[in-house]
Design an enzyme around this catalytic site. Structure first.
Site, PDB file in Angstrom:
ATOM      1  N   ARG A 145      42.014  30.214  51.654  1.00 23.13           N
ATOM      2  CA  ARG A 145      41.352  28.963  51.252  1.00 23.13           C
ATOM      3  C   ARG A 145      40.418  28.386  52.315  1.00 23.13           C
ATOM      4  NH1 ARG A 145      43.309  24.773  50.112  1.00 23.13           N
ATOM      5  NH2 ARG A 145      42.105  24.265  48.277  1.00 23.13           N
TER       6      ARG A 145
ATOM      7  N   TYR B 297      36.773  28.190  50.805  1.00 22.92           N
ATOM      8  CA  TYR B 297      36.282  26.864  50.389  1.00 22.92           C
ATOM      9  C   TYR B 297      36.050  25.922  51.561  1.00 22.92           C
ATOM     10  CZ  TYR B 297      38.979  28.341  46.193  1.00 22.92           C
ATOM     11  OH  TYR B 297      39.530  29.011  45.146  1.00 22.92           O
TER      12      TYR B 297
ATOM     13  N   CYS C 274      37.729  41.212  60.940  1.00 23.03           N
ATOM     14  CA  CYS C 274      36.377  41.300  61.502  1.00 23.03           C
ATOM     15  C   CYS C 274      35.383  40.573  60.608  1.00 23.03           C
ATOM     16  CB  CYS C 274      35.973  42.753  61.701  1.00 23.03           C
ATOM     17  SG  CYS C 274      37.013  43.547  62.913  1.00 23.03           S
ATOM     18  N   GLU C 275      35.609  39.297  60.476  1.00 27.72           N
ATOM     19  CA  GLU C 275      34.777  38.387  59.691  1.00 27.72           C
ATOM     20  C   GLU C 275      34.824  37.078  60.446  1.00 27.72           C
ATOM     21  OE1 GLU C 275      33.037  38.038  56.890  1.00 27.72           O
ATOM     22  OE2 GLU C 275      33.257  40.123  56.219  1.00 27.72           O
TER      23      GLU C 275
ATOM     24  N   GLU D 209      49.517  23.177  32.674  1.00 31.90           N
ATOM     25  CA  GLU D 209      49.695  24.488  33.318  1.00 31.90           C
ATOM     26  C   GLU D 209      49.268  24.377  34.772  1.00 31.90           C
ATOM     27  OE1 GLU D 209      47.489  26.984  30.490  1.00 31.90           O
ATOM     28  OE2 GLU D 209      45.628  26.530  31.535  1.00 31.90           O
TER      29      GLU D 209
ATOM     30  N   GLY E 255      45.192  21.978  37.601  1.00 36.18           N
ATOM     31  CA  GLY E 255      44.174  21.295  38.400  1.00 36.18           C
ATOM     32  C   GLY E 255      44.621  20.005  39.043  1.00 36.18           C
TER      33      GLY E 255
ATOM     34  N   GLY F 240      49.627  24.791  38.815  1.00 34.71           N
ATOM     35  CA  GLY F 240      50.151  25.724  39.809  1.00 34.71           C
ATOM     36  C   GLY F 240      50.276  25.005  41.143  1.00 34.71           C
ATOM     37  N   ARG F 241      49.131  24.608  41.658  1.00 41.28           N
ATOM     38  CA  ARG F 241      49.050  23.997  42.981  1.00 41.28           C
ATOM     39  C   ARG F 241      50.041  22.833  43.176  1.00 41.28           C
ATOM     40  NH1 ARG F 241      44.362  24.366  45.632  1.00 41.28           N
ATOM     41  NH2 ARG F 241      43.362  24.696  43.617  1.00 41.28           N
TER      42      ARG F 241
HETATM   43  C1  PLP Z   1      44.069  28.467  37.986  1.00 40.37           C
HETATM   44  C2  PLP Z   1      44.449  27.985  36.674  1.00 40.37           C
HETATM   45  C3  PLP Z   1      45.497  27.071  36.516  1.00 40.37           C
HETATM   46  C4  PLP Z   1      46.230  26.472  37.684  1.00 40.37           C
HETATM   47  O1  PLP Z   1      45.420  25.707  38.497  1.00 40.37           O
HETATM   48  P1  PLP Z   1      46.068  24.788  39.651  1.00 40.37           P
HETATM   49  O2  PLP Z   1      44.875  24.241  40.360  1.00 40.37           O
HETATM   50  O3  PLP Z   1      46.878  25.686  40.505  1.00 40.37           O
HETATM   51  O4  PLP Z   1      46.873  23.742  38.977  1.00 40.37           O
HETATM   52  C5  PLP Z   1      45.861  26.701  35.242  1.00 40.37           C
HETATM   53  N1  PLP Z   1      45.226  27.194  34.167  1.00 40.37           N
HETATM   54  C6  PLP Z   1      44.209  28.062  34.260  1.00 40.37           C
HETATM   55  C7  PLP Z   1      43.570  28.569  33.014  1.00 40.37           C
HETATM   56  C8  PLP Z   1      43.777  28.488  35.520  1.00 40.37           C
HETATM   57  O5  PLP Z   1      42.773  29.342  35.606  1.00 40.37           O
END
Ligand code: PLP
Length: 421
Positions: A310, A314, A341-342, A272, A230, A274-275
């Site tokens: 995205r 969003y 087609c959206e 954890e 997050g 990702g983004r």
């Molecule tokens: C989506 C998700 C992440 C990664 O979120 P980011 O916004 O990409 O950092 C980590 N843990 C869980 C459980 C998630 O569902």
């Protein structure tokens, strides 16, 4: 202010397009590695710190392999993600399995791979025990409910489907202890795309305090605390990057005040994300097919929301650079669209851009996480290729584009010919 720079010139990208037609996603290995090292170093004070890259953000084994080389593990939440981790050579304690509404097969594979299993619900203790047996280490996902406010993408914790309530945590650890589990972790994830460093120190504080209470009450020892993902990125050029050092300092202070002071150190800190790890270092490269003038001006790309959802999902802002026109006055206003087609298939609405023409190469920024990954086939649209720009300038195709044949492959046309109507 974060500058939206590109790791390639117009000439370079034109050369790449000659070999790999648009649209495609392009990832910048050098920037990914540098960012990964900075991220790891920021938390070096915590012995045992580990980032488990959230595979769902950019589920490509080549990227996972690069990140693994930088010492990252994998955060998986589905069978396919577990298999990708396994094929990348990421197993055992380098996997965090944070799923929800989990089917049997996923628990079975997670257990077989000796992954850290993070349960989303108290009822899963029983479910996991029956289907795979309880592992020696167990982690629970905490949902703080009204104790913490969420944010736009993830919603309010009380409304969220994820995690244990506070009472369920105490109950859950007690049950597992009685069943012979000896090793414990705790997890939460309550933010998405959060740019406020303070928010994460607050989240850590909630978990640290809980650890103290639970350890004292149940006489169990926590090995790790996973503060989830997050961590946000500045999608808009005027936004600032999160202050990672301030975030780390904030967490460290709480760790010392709560964990160390209560004699519970050492506890490993896990994330954890990702983004934050790949988001800014992936670009969706596309060409303008058509310029259309009706009640508005539209620039229609050869990419569509199947390549990057995205903005449609969003209303998210993604910066756009038109190659070769960076310094031209941005005195035209366009909706930049795809071909689905959206009507919400738009990468940008009322965006000030230079005068556009069909054939222009358009780069959509910050598509390196939750970009390709969210791809889908609605309307018969195909997922694009993924390319990697290596540190030496070489370009490697790390996933080919889908073809119409791929799209049709689950259909039985022999059966159709015999099918009488
Ligand atoms: C989506 C998700 C992440 C990664 O979120 P980011 O916004 O990409 O950092 C980590 N843990 C869980 C459980 C998630 O569902």
């Amino acid at each position: 202010m974060s500058k939206k720079l590109l790791p390639f010139t117009k000439n370079q990208i034109e050369k790449i397009i000659k070999k790999y037609p648009t649209p495609f996603h392009l990832y910048d290995e050098k920037a990914i590695r540098e960012n990964a090292r900075d991220f790891k170093n920021a938390f070096a004070w915590n012995e045992g710190f580990k980032e488990f890259f959230a595979v769902k953000a950019a589920p490509n084994p080549y990227l996972m392999k690069i990140l693994h080389k930088e010492d990252f593990g994998a955060d998986c939440s589905s069978l396919a993600e577990l298999i990708m981790a396994q094929k990348t050579g990421i197993t055992g304690k380098e996997i965090m399995f944070s799923s929800n509404d989990t089917p049997v097969e996923e628990f079975l594979l997670a257990k077989k791979l000796k992954a850290n299993i993070n349960l989303d619900d108290i009822s899963h203790i029983d479910y996991l025990e029956k289907c795979a047996g309880l592992p020696s280490l167990i982690c629970f996902r905490y949902n703080p409910g009204s104790l913490k406010k969420g944010n736009f993408i993830i919603g309010h914790p009380e409304e969220a489907k994820y995690g244990f309530t506070r009472e369920q945590l105490f109950e859950g650890y007690k049950i597992c202890k009685e069943k012979g589990v000896k090793r414990f972790g705790i997890h939460t994830m309550v933010a998405s795309n959060e740019l406020d460093a303070h928010y994460f120190a607050e989240t850590a504080e909630i978990l640290f305090k809980l650890i103290v209470e639970i350890s004292q009450k149940l006489k169990i020892k926590f090995e790790f605390v996973n503060i989830g993902g997050g961590v946000g990125i500045p999608y808009q050029p005027e936004q600032k990057r999160i202050d990672l050092k301030a975030m780390s300092r904030g967490i460290k202070k709480k760790y010392e005040q709560i964990i160390v002071a209560n004699g519970l150190a050492p506890i490993k800190l896990f994330t954890e994300c990702g983004r934050y790890i790949t988001g800014p270092y992936g670009y969706l490269i596309s060409r303008i097919l058509h310029i259309k003038n009706t009640y508005k001006k539209f620039a229609g790309l050869d990419a569509c929301m199947a390549n990057l959802m995205r903005p449609a999902l969003y209303g998210a802002y993604h910066h756009i650079t038109v190659m070769g026109k960076e310094r031209k006055p941005h005195n035209f206003v366009y909706d930049v669209t795809g071909s689905l087609c959206e009507n919400n298939d738009k990468f940008a609405i009322d965006r000030a851009l230079p005068k556009l023409e069909s054939g222009d190469i358009v780069v959509i920024h910050d598509a390196g996480a939750h970009g390709f990954a969210m791809g889908f086939n609605y309307n018969g649209k195909l997922r694009s290729a993924e390319l990697l720009l290596r540190e030496n300038g070489e370009v490697v195709q790390i996933r080919r584009a889908e073809t119409v044949k791929d799209y049709l492959t689950t259909l039985d046309f022999d059966g159709l010919n015999k099918f009488k109507v």
